[in-house]
Motif scaffolding. Structure first.
Motif, PDB file in Angstrom:
ATOM      1  N   LEU A 192      45.755  -5.485  -5.040  1.00 26.85           N
ATOM      2  CA  LEU A 192      45.790  -6.941  -4.980  1.00 26.85           C
ATOM      3  C   LEU A 192      46.934  -7.517  -5.795  1.00 26.85           C
ATOM      4  O   LEU A 192      47.411  -6.906  -6.763  1.00 26.85           O
ATOM      5  CB  LEU A 192      44.462  -7.509  -5.491  1.00 26.85           C
ATOM      6  CG  LEU A 192      43.227  -7.154  -4.645  1.00 26.85           C
ATOM      7  CD1 LEU A 192      41.969  -7.377  -5.449  1.00 26.85           C
ATOM      8  CD2 LEU A 192      43.191  -7.980  -3.381  1.00 26.85           C
ATOM      9  N   ASP A 193      47.370  -8.708  -5.408  1.00 30.24           N
ATOM     10  CA  ASP A 193      48.326  -9.475  -6.206  1.00 30.24           C
ATOM     11  C   ASP A 193      47.930 -10.940  -6.148  1.00 30.24           C
ATOM     12  O   ASP A 193      46.879 -11.296  -5.590  1.00 30.24           O
ATOM     13  CB  ASP A 193      49.758  -9.248  -5.721  1.00 30.24           C
ATOM     14  CG  ASP A 193      49.944  -9.602  -4.250  1.00 30.24           C
ATOM     15  OD1 ASP A 193      49.271 -10.540  -3.768  1.00 30.24           O
ATOM     16  OD2 ASP A 193      50.741  -8.932  -3.571  1.00 30.24           O
ATOM     17  N   GLU A 194      48.758 -11.807  -6.729  1.00 28.91           N
ATOM     18  CA  GLU A 194      48.404 -13.216  -6.856  1.00 28.91           C
ATOM     19  C   GLU A 194      48.172 -13.892  -5.504  1.00 28.91           C
ATOM     20  O   GLU A 194      47.345 -14.802  -5.384  1.00 28.91           O
ATOM     21  CB  GLU A 194      49.496 -13.962  -7.632  1.00 28.91           C
ATOM     22  CG  GLU A 194      49.565 -13.616  -9.113  1.00 28.91           C
ATOM     23  CD  GLU A 194      50.231 -12.271  -9.382  1.00 28.91           C
ATOM     24  OE1 GLU A 194      50.739 -11.656  -8.413  1.00 28.91           O
ATOM     25  OE2 GLU A 194      50.235 -11.826 -10.542  1.00 28.91           O
ATOM     26  N   LEU A 195      48.888 -13.471  -4.465  1.00 26.83           N
ATOM     27  CA  LEU A 195      48.739 -14.105  -3.156  1.00 26.83           C
ATOM     28  C   LEU A 195      47.356 -13.863  -2.548  1.00 26.83           C
ATOM     29  O   LEU A 195      46.896 -14.632  -1.707  1.00 26.83           O
ATOM     30  CB  LEU A 195      49.825 -13.600  -2.199  1.00 26.83           C
ATOM     31  CG  LEU A 195      51.271 -13.948  -2.578  1.00 26.83           C
ATOM     32  CD1 LEU A 195      52.240 -13.333  -1.577  1.00 26.83           C
ATOM     33  CD2 LEU A 195      51.466 -15.462  -2.653  1.00 26.83           C
ATOM     34  N   ASP A 196      46.698 -12.799  -2.986  1.00 21.52           N
ATOM     35  CA  ASP A 196      45.381 -12.486  -2.417  1.00 21.52           C
ATOM     36  C   ASP A 196      44.284 -13.406  -2.937  1.00 21.52           C
ATOM     37  O   ASP A 196      43.125 -13.287  -2.516  1.00 21.52           O
ATOM     38  CB  ASP A 196      45.024 -11.024  -2.701  1.00 21.52           C
ATOM     39  CG  ASP A 196      45.969 -10.072  -1.997  1.00 21.52           C
ATOM     40  OD1 ASP A 196      46.236 -10.286  -0.811  1.00 21.52           O
ATOM     41  OD2 ASP A 196      46.450  -9.126  -2.647  1.00 21.52           O
ATOM     42  N   ALA A 197      44.615 -14.320  -3.839  1.00 19.31           N
ATOM     43  CA  ALA A 197      43.642 -15.336  -4.238  1.00 19.31           C
ATOM     44  C   ALA A 197      43.331 -16.271  -3.077  1.00 19.31           C
ATOM     45  O   ALA A 197      42.287 -16.930  -3.059  1.00 19.31           O
ATOM     46  CB  ALA A 197      44.166 -16.129  -5.433  1.00 19.31           C
ATOM     47  N   ASP A 198      44.243 -16.323  -2.084  1.00 17.00           N
ATOM     48  CA  ASP A 198      44.012 -17.095  -0.874  1.00 17.00           C
ATOM     49  C   ASP A 198      43.076 -16.300   0.038  1.00 17.00           C
ATOM     50  O   ASP A 198      43.387 -15.174   0.431  1.00 17.00           O
ATOM     51  CB  ASP A 198      45.348 -17.353  -0.170  1.00 17.00           C
ATOM     52  CG  ASP A 198      45.162 -18.063   1.168  1.00 17.00           C
ATOM     53  OD1 ASP A 198      44.105 -18.673   1.363  1.00 17.00           O
ATOM     54  OD2 ASP A 198      46.066 -17.972   2.011  1.00 17.00           O
ATOM     55  N   PRO A 199      41.903 -16.852   0.404  1.00 12.33           N
ATOM     56  CA  PRO A 199      40.951 -16.099   1.239  1.00 12.33           C
ATOM     57  C   PRO A 199      41.561 -15.614   2.554  1.00 12.33           C
ATOM     58  O   PRO A 199      41.240 -14.514   3.026  1.00 12.33           O
ATOM     59  CB  PRO A 199      39.815 -17.092   1.480  1.00 12.33           C
ATOM     60  CG  PRO A 199      39.892 -18.043   0.340  1.00 12.33           C
ATOM     61  CD  PRO A 199      41.341 -18.166  -0.006  1.00 12.33           C
ATOM     62  N   ALA A 200      42.428 -16.409   3.146  1.00  9.89           N
ATOM     63  CA  ALA A 200      43.029 -16.003   4.425  1.00  9.89           C
ATOM     64  C   ALA A 200      43.831 -14.719   4.256  1.00  9.89           C
ATOM     65  O   ALA A 200      43.740 -13.791   5.075  1.00  9.89           O
ATOM     66  CB  ALA A 200      43.914 -17.125   4.970  1.00  9.89           C
ATOM     67  N   THR A 201      44.615 -14.648   3.188  1.00  8.54           N
ATOM     68  CA  THR A 201      45.412 -13.443   2.928  1.00  8.54           C
ATOM     69  C   THR A 201      44.514 -12.254   2.626  1.00  8.54           C
ATOM     70  O   THR A 201      44.697 -11.149   3.161  1.00  8.54           O
ATOM     71  CB  THR A 201      46.370 -13.693   1.745  1.00  8.54           C
ATOM     72  OG1 THR A 201      47.163 -14.847   2.017  1.00  8.54           O
ATOM     73  CG2 THR A 201      47.272 -12.498   1.511  1.00  8.54           C
ATOM     74  N   LEU A 202      43.529 -12.466   1.757  1.00  2.38           N
ATOM     75  CA  LEU A 202      42.651 -11.374   1.343  1.00  2.38           C
ATOM     76  C   LEU A 202      41.937 -10.747   2.543  1.00  2.38           C
ATOM     77  O   LEU A 202      41.955  -9.519   2.724  1.00  2.38           O
ATOM     78  CB  LEU A 202      41.631 -11.892   0.326  1.00  2.38           C
ATOM     79  CG  LEU A 202      40.554 -10.900  -0.104  1.00  2.38           C
ATOM     80  CD1 LEU A 202      41.156  -9.717  -0.822  1.00  2.38           C
ATOM     81  CD2 LEU A 202      39.513 -11.592  -0.986  1.00  2.38           C
ATOM     82  N   PHE A 203      41.316 -11.577   3.401  1.00  2.00           N
ATOM     83  CA  PHE A 203      40.516 -11.009   4.482  1.00  2.00           C
ATOM     84  C   PHE A 203      41.385 -10.484   5.618  1.00  2.00           C
ATOM     85  O   PHE A 203      40.966  -9.580   6.341  1.00  2.00           O
ATOM     86  CB  PHE A 203      39.500 -12.043   4.972  1.00  2.00           C
ATOM     87  CG  PHE A 203      38.342 -12.194   4.033  1.00  2.00           C
ATOM     88  CD1 PHE A 203      37.301 -11.287   4.054  1.00  2.00           C
ATOM     89  CD2 PHE A 203      38.328 -13.196   3.080  1.00  2.00           C
ATOM     90  CE1 PHE A 203      36.244 -11.386   3.170  1.00  2.00           C
ATOM     91  CE2 PHE A 203      37.280 -13.311   2.186  1.00  2.00           C
ATOM     92  CZ  PHE A 203      36.231 -12.406   2.237  1.00  2.00           C
TER      93      PHE A 203
END
Length: 867
Positions: free
Chosen positions: A66-77
């Protein structure tokens, strides 16, 4: 998000390190594993180990760094779906379709899990560096995982997830640095695989961690940054103000901000592996190290932070200044910190640090280690003052051990050097002789040695005042036991004044206990109760806690209560501490207890021990016997049946059931109890409830015949109620608290004294009654504040301090209580105690919540210090 913007390397696990030392971390692997540790501690390699084991069992593994951008649910999922599609290309269409219209990550997570539950081979989600994205919403769903899904998470920080609930349910496992580091056998195998010897580096799972830190995080930095890193690590724990002052660097704050952006600088210190490497490098390369330590010590001393100054004084080898700081910290009970600092300090050929090591070990209850340290000090010096200091300390420890050989040898040498010793060391020598004389029951020599302590000119040394307070305490006890009550009261009053003057609450408690005992000898039971009621166990060692319990037990006996719970607890405490002298002092009271219960054979057996003047402490109470349940739930969960403890519980939830019945004294309904034992599911808990009712009966009445009416469990309409309860500390607390609401200060003090800790203490039964625990904790905290205010109004500063300290112990993360204690110390002119309270708050919040106090607390602290 389309598949075109997926960074494939985030879905690839890192290659295993060379010389990978395989080992089972947890077996079997539970559905949820959280790995929380600093950089270099081996989290990623542990994650590899766990995923490798699960992959070998046929599970589909999805790795995501993970990185900071994955705090966005759209990116994470989008990444999670892409990872699963490596195993099942048709997976997750509904999840991807929901992403644009569903900002709530909890909804996406539930949808993802529904689809994951259909995977035949099962799914493993390995999330590395989770703290960088902090997907908090995932944590709320971890206890709702499908049976075929595992979630493994590695993080440098606490994520705020409900791991405690998972641990209780047995579905989660938390692995910290201690679990990740190698044990000695694994370290030896690791070193053999690398062809080199194991070093003192705290080996984690990451091979070559020290070389990695040097080559990747240290050497590439500019020269001025490297130098600043070394200096800062040497001064840990540091603050911008400390670095600006000690390094005379106006850019220190900017430099520190730059380090925080590049490295794990958390809580004003480097992460443990990097900090250890930098300190080692600084000791090797910085020629100004001692000068920096001296400046840091002066900075902390000026701020009143004695505990922070002391390690720097040692490193600067300023032993004279360190001596005073050591005495303060010993008196404050900071033993583990002192031991750690001394262990890290290269004592070399200096005798004084070895003497200090011995004193710390003696205070920690390790007399054999203390004697070895004192002997080492004597071997290293020919200076008469240091020789005498080591000899006086040896005598004290040897007297405590009742070991005549080292005592006799040391006392002979010390008496020839007595003129060479400092006043405080001469006082310690006399106290050691008095203790040894008391062990031989030579009461005349005991009195003579204590009088010799008082004959030493007082001066200004705090340790000497402490020694003289202890001498007056002992003389007061002896005078009272010999019937000279006027002298006893005079000595004890003087001892109380010295204890307050030296700012030693624990010694003050000991004196108040002795004053209560003197009141008992004179038959003034109300005076004894008034002295004992406000006393708390905060800051007491095993001996002090046992003495307080014994005095309360003596008061109960004098009033005709023959339960003897306090006296029995005192005996258990002393036996656990292997304190033979304390047991000898307690023996006469145990004799009186046995006689009160009509147990003459036991009384005679106890009397067979050595005679002592404490035989006359209490009058013989009338012999009565109490039959029934005696229960203690404040700070512990103790159950006694007819005076005999019940410690074996074949079923844990039987004790939970007993706790529920205690809190529902009017009777517990079967449906409610089944729901409690079934953890929310009354239907599933119905059978558990029946089984544990039988188990509770068997535990309380092991000899009861089947069908015989229970003495303690009474059937009620739809449930059970307890009967034959002859002692229950929560009832006593409730009664005293109710009286306190009417303005009764003595009742408030009594209630506070009864509150010895959280409801059910450390017993696992307490986990089922969290709301009740919190309610009781809040009431006790309010009582402590009321008692403190009342004591301040009546100018009883020792009582106010004890109440404020107990308030801090009741609610260790309540910043307002610590601020009240710090203001109390400022008004009393005790700046060193302000710092102690400040750092106690920091440590409590870091330990329990994983965070530091807020900015408002820091600003308030600065206002308190500045006056």
């Amino acid at each position: 998000m389309s598949a075109a913007v997926i960074l494939e390397t985030k879905l690839l696990p890192p290659p295993p390190p060379p010389h990978w030392q395989r080992r089972p971390l947890v077996a079997p692997i539970p559905p949820v594993v959280l790995l929380e540790a600093g950089p270099g501690d081996g989290k990623t390699t542990a994650l590899l180990e766990l995923t490798t084991q699960l992959a070998a069992a046929g599970k589909a593994v999805v790795w995501l760094t993970l990185d900071e951008l994955d705090a966005d649910p759209a990116t994470l999922f989008a990444y999670l779906v892409a990872g699963v599609r490596r195993h099942d290309p048709a997976f997750g269409e509904a999840v991807l379709a929901a992403i644009p219209t569903t900002p709530d990550s909890r909804v996406l997570w539930r949808l993802f899990l529904v689809h994951a539950s259909t995977l035949s081979q099962g799914l493993v989600l390995a999330l590395d560096d989770a703290d960088r994205a902090n997907p908090v919403a995932l944590g709320g769903q971890l206890d709702r995982l499908p049976p075929n899904v595992h979630v493994l998470v590695a993080s440098r920080q606490r994520l705020g997830w409900p791991i405690q609930r998972l641990l209780l349910a047995g579905t989660g496992k938390l692995l910290g640095p201690a679990a990740l580091h190698f044990d000695p056998a694994t370290a030896a195998a690791y070193a053999a695989a690398r062809g080199q010897a194991a070093t003192a580096w705290p080996l984690g799972l990451q091979p070559g961690a020290e070389a990695y830190l040097a080559e990747v995080q240290f050497q590439p930095q500019p020269e001025d940054t490297r130098r600043f890193m070394l200096q800062a690590a040497l001064l840990e724990p540091f603050t911008p103000e400390l670095l600006r002052t000690v390094l005379d660097d106006p850019q220190a704050t900017t430099r520190l901000d730059g380090l925080a952006a590049c490295f794990a600088v958390d809580g004003e210190r480097f992460a443990a592996p990097l900090g250890a490497f930098l300190r080692k490098e600084a000791a090797r390369t910085l020629g100004e190290a001692r000068e920096l330590h001296a400046k840091a010590a002066r900075f902390h001393q000026a701020a009143g932070h004695v505990e922070l100054a002391w390690p720097h004084l040692l490193a600067a080898r300023d032993f004279e200044a360190a001596r005073g700081a050591l005495t303060h910290l010993l008196a404050a009970g900071r033993l583990d910190e002192l031991a750690t600092a001394l262990a890290a300090f290269p004592a070399g050929d200096d005798a004084l640090p070895w003497i200090w090591r011995g004193e710390v070990e003696a205070h920690r209850g390790r007399p054999v280690d203390a004697l070895a340290a004192f002997q080492k000090a004597r071997e290293l010096t020919l200076e008469a003052p240091l020789q005498f200091q080591a000899l006086a300390a040896t005598c004290a420890v040897a007297a405590c051990l009742a070991d005549r050989e080292p005592y006799n040898a040391a006392i002979a040498d010390a008496l020839t050097l007595q003129a060479e010793g400092r006043p405080v060391d001469r006082a310690r020598l006399h106290l050691a002789r008095a203790r040894a004389a008391a062990l031989r029951q030579d009461w005349d020599l005991t009195r003579e040695c204590h009088e010799a302590v008082l004959a030493i000119p007082a001066g200004v040394e705090a340790p000497l005042k402490v020694a003289q307070a202890r001498a007056r305490l002992a003389l007061g006890e002896l005078a009272g036991l010999r019937g000279d009550h006027v002298a006893a009261r005079r000595f004890l009053a003087l001892a109380r004044e010295l204890a307050v003057e030296a700012n030693l609450p624990a010694l003050g408690v000991a004196v108040d206990v002795a004053r209560a005992d003197q009141a008992l000898r004179e038959g003034a039971l109300d005076d004894a109760e008034a002295l004992l009621a406000p006393l708390a166990f905060t800051g007491l060692d095993a001996r002090g806690a046992a003495d307080l319990r014994a005095s309360r037990g003596a008061l109960a006996l004098a009033r005709g209560d023959t339960q003897g719970t306090e006296l029995t607890d005192a005996r258990v405490t002393l036996e656990a501490a292997a304190d033979d002298e304390g047991l000898r002092r307690l023996r006469p009271r145990l004799v009186q207890l046995a006689l009160a219960r009509g147990e003459k054979a036991l009384a005679e057996k106890l009397r067979a021990g050595p005679e002592s003047p404490w035989d006359a402490v209490l009058p013989t109470p009338t012999a009565t016997t109490s039959q029934g349940l005696d229960l203690s739930v404040l700070g512990r969960f103790d159950v006694r049946v007819d005076g005999a403890p019940r410690t074996a519980w074949p079923r844990r939830k039987a004790k939970v059931l007993l706790g529920a019945l205690l809190l529902r004294r009017e009777g517990g309904k079967s449906m409610e109890l089944a729901e409690l034992l079934g953890e929310g599911d009354a239907m599933a808990g119905a059978e558990i409830y029946k089984v544990n009712v039988r188990a509770l009966r068997q535990t309380l009445e092991p000899g009861r015949d089947k069908g015989e009416t229970s003495r303690f469990l009474e059937p009620t309409g739809g449930g059970y109620a307890l009967r034959a309860v002859v002692g229950f500390d929560l009832d006593a607390f409730e009664a005293a608290a109710k009286a306190a609401q009417k303005g009764d200060k003595a009742a408030a003090q009594q209630a506070l004294a009864l509150y010895q800790g959280d409801l059910f203490g450390e017993d696992r039964a307490g986990e089922y009654f969290e709301l009740e625990r919190e309610d009781l904790r809040s009431r006790a905290l309010a009582l402590a504040r009321e008692v403190a205010a009342a004591c301040l109004a009546s100018k009883d500063r020792p009582g106010a301090e004890a109440a404020l300290q107990q308030a801090c112990a009741i609610s260790p993360c309540d910043e307002d209580t610590y601020l009240a204690l710090m203001r109390f110390y400022r008004e009393g002119g005790q700046p060193d105690r302000i710092a102690t309270a400040y750092w106690a708050c920091h440590k409590a919040m870091k330990r329990q919540l994983g965070i530091a106090p807020g900015e408002d607390f820091e600003r308030a602290y600065k206002r308190v210090v500045s006056g």
